[in-house]
Design a protein around this motif. Sequence first.
Motif, short mmCIF file in Angstrom:
data_model
loop_
_atom_site.label_atom_id
_atom_site.label_comp_id
_atom_site.label_asym_id
_atom_site.label_seq_id
_atom_site.Cartn_x
_atom_site.Cartn_y
_atom_site.Cartn_z
N GLU A 101 0.84 -1.20 0.00
CA GLU A 101 0.00 0.00 0.00
C GLU A 101 0.87 1.25 0.00
O GLU A 101 0.66 2.18 -0.78
N LYS A 122 -14.09 5.86 -5.42
CA LYS A 122 -13.04 6.82 -5.08
C LYS A 122 -11.68 6.15 -5.11
O LYS A 122 -11.50 5.05 -4.61
N ASP A 156 -9.21 3.88 -2.90
CA ASP A 156 -9.99 2.92 -2.12
C ASP A 156 -10.64 1.84 -2.97
O ASP A 156 -10.65 0.67 -2.59
N CYS A 157 -11.15 2.22 -4.14
CA CYS A 157 -11.85 1.24 -4.97
C CYS A 157 -10.88 0.17 -5.48
O CYS A 157 -11.27 -1.00 -5.63
N ASP A 187 -10.16 -2.17 -2.40
CA ASP A 187 -11.34 -3.00 -2.13
C ASP A 187 -11.48 -4.11 -3.16
O ASP A 187 -11.83 -5.25 -2.82
#
Length: 155
Positions: A30, A108, A111-112, A115
């Motif tokens: 990340e 967004k 985040d998308c 996810d």
Amino acid sequence: MSSQNGYVLTHFTDFYFVGKSIRTSNETAETDIGNFWAQFLQQNWIEQVEHKSGNRILGLYYDYEGDFTKPYSFAIGCRVDNIDVVPEGLIALKIPASNYAEFIARGKMPDCIIDTWVDIWNSDIDRSYTFDLEAYSPDSFVSEDAHVEIFISTK
């Protein structure tokens, strides 16, 4: 193409990729990949690439040491028509023909994307761990409603 479990099965013929690469693992991905995208957006090394095929930017996952829990390489670049000229500091790869499961990340950024990868890791896909890729349109990076295709190589 057939649809099942939130993804569509598709096939790509082989193609060339030029970009810049880092080594990471999901333990630090990340931060590593986020910083790498920030560097790309600042430096935009794709502008140096000749013979681009379209305007999509690719995030490429490859050179897996095992499954998604092991280290792998991540590159940012684009499809090209040939790899006759590769700018200094960039890599060129030939992505072989393969079958893929296509997922769509919507929402967004980033985040998308995160996810959708969690959904992929929890899916029943029989992954080959060769080349996986994210395909971004130029406006994906500034969108609250991004649409990014993620292709997972399958056996």
